[in-house]
Design a protein around this motif. Structure first.
Motif, PDB file in Angstrom:
ATOM      1  N   GLY A   1      -5.263 -14.600  -4.619  1.00  0.00           N
ATOM      2  CA  GLY A   1      -4.294 -14.878  -3.571  1.00  0.00           C
ATOM      3  C   GLY A   1      -3.731 -13.598  -3.018  1.00  0.00           C
ATOM      4  N   TYR A   2      -2.649 -13.719  -2.299  1.00  0.00           N
ATOM      5  CA  TYR A   2      -2.002 -12.577  -1.687  1.00  0.00           C
ATOM      6  C   TYR A   2      -0.829 -12.125  -2.558  1.00  0.00           C
ATOM      7  N   TYR A   3      -0.741 -10.830  -2.709  1.00  0.00           N
ATOM      8  CA  TYR A   3       0.318 -10.245  -3.532  1.00  0.00           C
ATOM      9  C   TYR A   3       1.004  -9.129  -2.744  1.00  0.00           C
ATOM     10  N   ARG A   4       2.317  -9.104  -2.818  1.00  0.00           N
ATOM     11  CA  ARG A   4       3.069  -7.970  -2.288  1.00  0.00           C
ATOM     12  C   ARG A   4       3.041  -6.865  -3.339  1.00  0.00           C
ATOM     13  N   VAL A   5       2.775  -5.642  -2.898  1.00  0.00           N
ATOM     14  CA  VAL A   5       2.570  -4.528  -3.821  1.00  0.00           C
ATOM     15  C   VAL A   5       3.706  -3.518  -3.663  1.00  0.00           C
ATOM     16  N   TYR A   6       4.229  -3.057  -4.804  1.00  0.00           N
ATOM     17  CA  TYR A   6       5.303  -2.082  -4.844  1.00  0.00           C
ATOM     18  C   TYR A   6       4.953  -0.977  -5.843  1.00  0.00           C
TER      19      TYR A   6
ATOM     20  N   PHE B   1      -6.007 -10.286  -3.372  1.00  0.00           N
ATOM     21  CA  PHE B   1      -6.636  -9.823  -4.607  1.00  0.00           C
ATOM     22  C   PHE B   1      -7.409 -10.972  -5.242  1.00  0.00           C
ATOM     23  N   ALA B   2      -8.547 -10.633  -5.841  1.00  0.00           N
ATOM     24  CA  ALA B   2      -9.380 -11.631  -6.510  1.00  0.00           C
ATOM     25  C   ALA B   2      -8.883 -11.868  -7.929  1.00  0.00           C
TER      26      ALA B   2
ATOM     27  N   GLY C   1       1.392 -16.345  -2.482  1.00  0.00           N
ATOM     28  CA  GLY C   1       0.678 -17.507  -1.990  1.00  0.00           C
ATOM     29  C   GLY C   1      -0.778 -17.251  -1.679  1.00  0.00           C
ATOM     30  N   ALA C   2      -1.450 -18.332  -1.304  1.00  0.00           N
ATOM     31  CA  ALA C   2      -2.881 -18.261  -1.011  1.00  0.00           C
ATOM     32  C   ALA C   2      -3.165 -18.036   0.458  1.00  0.00           C
ATOM     33  N   SER C   3      -2.141 -18.139   1.294  1.00  0.00           N
ATOM     34  CA  SER C   3      -2.333 -18.039   2.745  1.00  0.00           C
ATOM     35  C   SER C   3      -2.287 -16.586   3.199  1.00  0.00           C
ATOM     36  N   SER C   4      -3.086 -16.296   4.226  1.00  0.00           N
ATOM     37  CA  SER C   4      -3.049 -14.953   4.799  1.00  0.00           C
ATOM     38  C   SER C   4      -1.774 -14.723   5.605  1.00  0.00           C
TER      39      SER C   4
END
Length: 614
Positions: A509-514, A565-566, A594-597
């Motif tokens: 899914g999509y992850y915010r990265v810090y 990310f996978a 979430g899973a959405s772009s």
């Protein structure tokens, strides 16, 4: 953060104080050492060795509802913390020698009224049980702390080896006529009840007292808000399961509110389900003790067997079950009528705790027969243990339970618990990859270094600050006693020196990265850190490089971007020395989005000091 309610409690000075009534599960931390305030602020309750106003203020600024309790060992008292004390306070054997406590260099204090008055030091003229509470309260600013916690507080002299002379007449009280072990324990309980009463009088009724006797006990409840069940690895027997559950529930029904029971769950190398080299991955063990905790109103912490050096965080800790709808329901018993299979319904789920010592098949039909059912129920979708937390609807399954000989104890009971929700949900704890294993989330490996990097701080070089750390390096790490580093650094170079932060995701899914970095050197301005440190992000479908200005924005999670990310560990972030100044390698955090772009409509704060290149 989970929702809370605020209860107004009338204190002894007629002022009103707000006490957080946290949603369930209630998550605590039992940790002697310090660490990054952001980490401590994640918890609902902290049982800490810290006493500084600065520490408490920093945590409260981030989480005003966190209950912070400074702990001190009442068996040992001021002596163990560097204070001079009267020799009269030390208990004695019948031959007049002092009774050691945990080691040969510390001593078991005399909690009883038989303790002579001190004749030396600032404590002169006082018995130990007259001085202790005031000493402990005086260590902290009670405007920032929420009460007191004891570390060791025994109601029996466990280190005396059945040889103690409380009345100082040269005779062993265990063997003396008219006395014996029960008499000894009665004198100690009377003394510790006096200390608790004095502590309560000093802090008032709007503060809480948490007592650590090592387990469940029945003394001091009148002035106690919680017990600390320490080093909870297994139950000694099915009877021990019954005793612990019953005492837990009796305390809730009897003791003053608000309650601050703390269940200190642990993994241990002796456990049959121990994961060698990765104790944090014993998810079944964690859920076993979390399930037990949820049968009452307590707080739960979990760590490897490292003497309270740091506390872990799991997907389950991010759940919000709301509040209980009823009391724990024992709907099956173990062998001989002891132990049991318990269920408890909450606003948004149900928890099933298996304390029977055998595998138990539980079905939705079984739950329907119990008061409080609001099914169907679902496993949440998680990232750390996706085999169990798979998002599927619950129908029927086996809840593990077993007995074994563990650490020489025959019939030890262990198992697991089920935590189910009323609605399907995805709950994934932040994935943090640190330069060291202590700061790295369960399921992922710590950062891997290539080339020349220096780990700091260390003996002889305590430089650097605001780096990310769950714990204080000045406490022993059994796995790495001399090499616990808060961060690593390297000089500016050509890119040959690098570090890879490789998370393991249970769910794509999509992850915010810090990223998090501190400052280098003796002060913030002593070293010129790189202003263009490259963070190359290998995401699912491409790469992107974000340059970070490490000379500013210290001690915070700095936003890098949102990426796909996978599942697994194929994606990573690589940081190199190809910068115009020294480079710190500290921590990277991935927050599931979430899973959405399409990102969340509430964006994170705008990044500062970064440049994005392809």
């Amino acid at each position: 953060m989970k929702k809370i309610l605020l209860i107004l409690v009338l204190c002894s000075t007629s002022a009103l104080a707000q006490i957080a009534n946290h949603h369930y599960p209630r998550i605590g931390a039992f940790q002697f050492g310090s660490g990054t305030p952001w980490w401590h602020a994640r918890f609902d309750l902290i049982n800490t060795g810290q006493t500084s106003t600065g520490f408490a203020a920093a945590v409260k600024a981030l989480n005003p509802d966190c209950i912070i309790l400074p702990t001190r060992d009442w068996n040992a008292g001021p002596f163990s913390y560097g204070y001079d004390i009267p020799n009269e306070w030390k208990t004695k054997h019948a031959d007049g020698s002092f009774i050691s406590l945990y080691t040969e260099s510390d001593f078991y204090m005399d909690l009883t009224d038989y303790c002579p008055l001190g004749t030396t030091t600032s404590f002169a003229g006082l018995r130990y049980n007259e001085a202790l509470a005031a000493w402990h309260v005086g260590l902290v600013n009670m405007s920032y702390y929420d009460g007191l916690a004891t570390d060791g507080l025994w109601n029996s002299p466990n280190s005396a080896n059945n040889d103690i002379d409380l009345d100082r007449n040269g005779l062993n009280d265990y063997n003396e006529g008219g006395k014996g072990g029960s008499w000894v324990d009665d004198q100690i309980e009377s003394g510790l009840n006096e200390i608790l009463a004095r502590a309560r009088a000093l802090i008032g009724s709007n503060k809480v007292i948490l007592v650590n006797s090592g387990g469940m006990h029945t003394y001091g409840w009148t002035n106690t808000n919680g017990m600390l069940k320490e080093h909870s690895v297994f139950f000694y027997s099915l009877g021990d399961v019954t005793y612990n559950v019953d005492t837990y529930l009796d305390f809730i029904a009897t003791a003053p509110t608000p309650h601050v029971m703390l269940i200190d769950g642990e993994d241990n190398v002796n456990m049959p389900n121990h994961v060698e080299g990765r104790p944090e991955k014993n998810y079944a063990q964690m859920r076993f003790w979390l399930g037990f905790t949820l049968m009452g109103d307590g707080y739960f912490s979990f760590s490897p067997d490292e003497q309270h050096m740091y506390t872990l965080w799991y997907d389950e800790f991010n759940l919000d079950l709301g509040y209980p709808k009823n009391a724990a329901n024992k709907f099956r018993t173990g062998a001989g009528g002891e132990g049991g299979l318990y269920a408890r319904f909450f606003d948004r789920g149900v928890v099933i705790f298996n304390g029977t010592g055998t595998n138990q098949t539980v079905s939705d039909a079984n739950l329907q027969a119990l008061s409080g059912y609001a099914g169907p129920y679902y496993h949440f979708r998680g990232g750390q243990d996706p085999t169990v937390n798979n998002g599927q609807q619950f129908s029927s399954e086996s809840v593990a339970g077993a007995t074994a000989t563990i650490a020489g104890n025959v019939g030890s009971v262990y198992g697991t618990s089920l935590i189910l929700l009323t609605e399907p949900d995805t709950v994934i704890a932040d994935v943090i990859v640190d330069n060291w294993r202590h700061g790295t989330s369960p399921g992922s490996d710590s950062a891997r270094f290539y080339g020349t990097w220096t780990g700091l701080p260390r003996d002889g070089d305590e430089s650097g600050g605001d780096y990310y750390s769950l714990r204080d390096r000045f406490f022993e790490d059994p796995g790495d006693p001399a090499t616990l580093y808060g961060y690593a650094y390297t000089a500016a170079g050509s890119g040959a020196d690098s570090v890879v932060f490789r998370p393991t995701f249970g769910l794509s899914g999509y992850y915010r990265v810090y990223e998090w970095h501190g400052w280098l050197g003796a002060s913030e301005s002593a070293v010129t850190e790189g202003t263009n440190v490259p963070y190359k992000i290998y995401y699912n479908g491409g790469t992107e490089t974000v340059t970070v200005n490490q000379s500013t924005n210290f001690g915070a999670w700095n936003y890098l971007g949102r990426y796909a990310f996978a599942a697994g560990s194929s994606n990573n972030i690589r940081v190199s020395d190809a910068a115009n100044g020294s480079v710190m390698a500290d921590a990277v955090r991935f927050v599931y989005d979430g899973a959405s772009s399409t990102p969340d409509v509430t964006p994170p704060a705008a990044p500062q000091g970064f440049r994005v290149t392809q």
